[in-house]
Motif scaffolding. Sequence first.
Motif, PDB file in Angstrom:
ATOM      1  N   ILE A 116       0.839  -1.202   0.000  1.00  0.00           N
ATOM      2  CA  ILE A 116       0.000   0.000   0.000  1.00  0.00           C
ATOM      3  C   ILE A 116       0.874   1.252   0.000  1.00  0.00           C
ATOM      4  CG2 ILE A 116      -1.692   1.307   1.334  1.00  0.00           C
ATOM      5  CD1 ILE A 116      -2.699  -1.460   2.361  1.00  0.00           C
ATOM      6  N   ALA A 117       1.919   1.244   0.827  1.00  0.00           N
ATOM      7  CA  ALA A 117       2.808   2.402   0.913  1.00  0.00           C
ATOM      8  C   ALA A 117       3.501   2.674  -0.416  1.00  0.00           C
ATOM      9  CB  ALA A 117       3.833   2.176   2.024  1.00  0.00           C
ATOM     10  N   ILE A 118       3.937   1.606  -1.091  1.00  0.00           N
ATOM     11  CA  ILE A 118       4.617   1.770  -2.382  1.00  0.00           C
ATOM     12  C   ILE A 118       3.667   2.373  -3.416  1.00  0.00           C
ATOM     13  CG2 ILE A 118       5.561   0.479  -4.345  1.00  0.00           C
ATOM     14  CD1 ILE A 118       6.831  -1.416  -2.305  1.00  0.00           C
TER      15      ILE A 118
ATOM     16  N   ASN B  30       1.735   4.872 -10.596  1.00  0.00           N
ATOM     17  CA  ASN B  30       1.262   3.538 -10.908  1.00  0.00           C
ATOM     18  C   ASN B  30       1.619   3.133 -12.336  1.00  0.00           C
ATOM     19  OD1 ASN B  30       0.156   3.316  -8.409  1.00  0.00           O
ATOM     20  ND2 ASN B  30      -1.969   3.539  -9.054  1.00  0.00           N
ATOM     21  N   LEU B  31       1.892   1.852 -12.516  1.00  0.00           N
ATOM     22  CA  LEU B  31       2.013   1.294 -13.853  1.00  0.00           C
ATOM     23  C   LEU B  31       0.624   1.224 -14.469  1.00  0.00           C
ATOM     24  CD1 LEU B  31       4.273  -1.789 -13.002  1.00  0.00           C
ATOM     25  CD2 LEU B  31       5.048   0.387 -13.964  1.00  0.00           C
ATOM     26  N   THR B  32       0.536   1.411 -15.764  1.00  0.00           N
ATOM     27  CA  THR B  32      -0.748   1.161 -16.426  1.00  0.00           C
ATOM     28  C   THR B  32      -1.003  -0.336 -16.434  1.00  0.00           C
ATOM     29  OG1 THR B  32       0.209   0.913 -18.623  1.00  0.00           O
ATOM     30  CG2 THR B  32      -0.356   3.165 -17.915  1.00  0.00           C
TER      31      THR B  32
ATOM     32  N   PRO C 174       9.440  -3.342  -7.055  1.00  0.00           N
ATOM     33  CA  PRO C 174       8.443  -3.603  -6.007  1.00  0.00           C
ATOM     34  C   PRO C 174       7.055  -3.067  -6.352  1.00  0.00           C
ATOM     35  CG  PRO C 174      10.493  -2.854  -5.039  1.00  0.00           C
ATOM     36  CD  PRO C 174      10.645  -2.680  -6.518  1.00  0.00           C
ATOM     37  N   LEU C 175       6.973  -2.021  -7.181  1.00  0.00           N
ATOM     38  CA  LEU C 175       5.671  -1.478  -7.559  1.00  0.00           C
ATOM     39  C   LEU C 175       4.880  -2.504  -8.372  1.00  0.00           C
ATOM     40  CD1 LEU C 175       3.694   0.878  -7.680  1.00  0.00           C
ATOM     41  CD2 LEU C 175       4.878   1.652  -9.767  1.00  0.00           C
TER      42      LEU C 175
ATOM     43  N   ARG D 275      -5.377   2.297  -7.994  1.00  0.00           N
ATOM     44  CA  ARG D 275      -5.074   3.626  -7.447  1.00  0.00           C
ATOM     45  C   ARG D 275      -5.670   3.810  -6.054  1.00  0.00           C
ATOM     46  NH1 ARG D 275      -5.885   5.289 -12.917  1.00  0.00           N
ATOM     47  NH2 ARG D 275      -8.116   5.633 -12.509  1.00  0.00           N
ATOM     48  N   ARG D 276      -6.849   3.231  -5.831  1.00  0.00           N
ATOM     49  CA  ARG D 276      -7.531   3.440  -4.554  1.00  0.00           C
ATOM     50  C   ARG D 276      -7.292   2.321  -3.540  1.00  0.00           C
ATOM     51  NH1 ARG D 276     -12.331   2.639  -4.653  1.00  0.00           N
ATOM     52  NH2 ARG D 276     -12.757   1.814  -6.727  1.00  0.00           N
TER      53      ARG D 276
END
Length: 605
Positions: free
Chosen positions: A203-205, A211-213, A230-231, A284-285
């Motif tokens: 969540i923190a990352i 964000n990647l698409t 890590p993302l 995103r959310r």
Amino acid sequence: MPTRSLAVALGLLFAVSAFAQDVFIPPVPIGIKGEGKTRTPRGPIRFPAEDLTWIRVRSPHFDIISSAEEARTRAIANDLEVFASTLARASSRFEPLARVPATVFVFARRRESQPYFDLLVGRQGTRVQGLYVRHEEGGTMFIDATRVRFERTVMHELIHDLLRQSDIVPPLWVEEGLAEYFSIASVRGSLLVAGGFGIAEHIAIMRRMRNLTAAEMFAVRAESELATDPLFYAQSWAAVHWLMQLDSTRFFVFLRDVENGVPEADALQAHYGKTIAELEDVIRRTGRGGRAVRIRPEILFPTANQQITTAVTKLDRATLLFELGRFLSFISGTEEETQRHYRAALDVNPNHTRTLAAVGQFEAAIGADPSNAEVHLTYAETLLGDAIGPFAGVFEAEPTETPKFRKARELALRALALGAEEGRTRGTIGVTYLVEGDFTPAILHLERARELSPARMDFALHLYALHLRSGAREKADALFAAAFERSRDKQIVFAARNLLLRFETDHASALSKSGKLDEAAAIVRRLATQTADARARRELEQQADQLAATAAVNRHIELYNRAVAASNAGQKREAVRIVNELLRIATDPDVVRDAQRLRSELRKP
């Protein structure tokens, strides 16, 4: 067939100091024997300290070699079996469980696991906590038990083991998302409970990085640069978490489709009625948590306290060194270290049976332990050479190999009687009949091997070839559809198609020699339609045209001979009729010339 295509995948657990919890890194491919990429240690790998006690805990699907406390090691075995059985009952995607137990190395000291993590990750001083390797003889996990939360690592690597027992592997984002999703699951009574809360570091990352698409996430492969980001790992978890929360029963149907090449957008719409834009919005959310997903198996342990049956033995040092050396033998670039471990094992115990076999001293190994099924079977496999393994699809038996193959059969039959793993042993027995004129017994053994060891493509290829040779075309076609048609391994598909091509061309040649040219032409023309290469297709079409033309000429010559026979019998009118029919269809100049000459003679008074 080219070099072997089996991939070795690593599921990695990385410790990042910026967060309180561990951050995971996706699988990274490494080479096995015959592949280009290698992993060579910078120096000798430290042997385990002699002051530590190692134990072996065997459960139905796992073989755990551990220097951790016995109670902790038993708990690992219990958790692995409970989770694996629950998931297998929840979805057929996790069935069947491996018939050959996965090996799990559990290290109580970080300095002893570090060399293996460094070797496999390809980076010195890596902070990986655990990894999973899928190699040519099954799966192996490495676990650092010095961390407080290492049990999560075990569950994460378990998902890799379950998913990679199949020939078809999910897209990387689904595999890593599932591994993370179930890594924080727990068994409560008769329920496996997952997804009740988020993973803080993920969540923190996602909150602090762009964000990647979805397209970028879907495109990541094990060899991609983003695969170590890590993302990517965090977003994969978020996507799987959302889909499981929406409907866990639909997820595995969705998984089946994307594994088989259905675009994620289409599968998402078909099974969830959702769009890619909605998936990206959820990522995103993400971080808000959600209700727990409860997977209700058909049968589960009545209480969480029930233990799996396990067998615990103390592991002697020679066996420990052998097992570590045997794992290294699967990794390209570690040949010297493999032999160094084997030499150390024999220094401890010169009669260590499996090590003697590993260094090729099979007769000595059997002498040391005549009842060792594994040694008998390994000896048999060695005698068969390229008839098993990655080159099975192009193997052709030579008469000089008959004595070796018959000796291999004796050894494999003895191994079967001693209790060797049946699928592997039956397949080996079947292969030994390739040198015999009567290969009927091979089919029975290979069919049983196919049933028990469906991942062994070498056995499947031999069975396919024998079905073709025996004229069992329906069985051959069914096997091709089940084992090869949907395979993502291009070498396996190539090998199977090449077997069919070789059989069909041999069949066409035999038909041609026996005068059945039209049948031969039909076979060659069918092969042309199935050939992707344009040049090869043209050559086959030309051969089919030549066969068909020759067949037509032969039929015309037969008509000419009938006309001559009718003329000799005094049936001049019939002879003229046949010649006229021949001249309407004949195209070969010689046939046309001879027919015209005959007709002129028949018209003379």
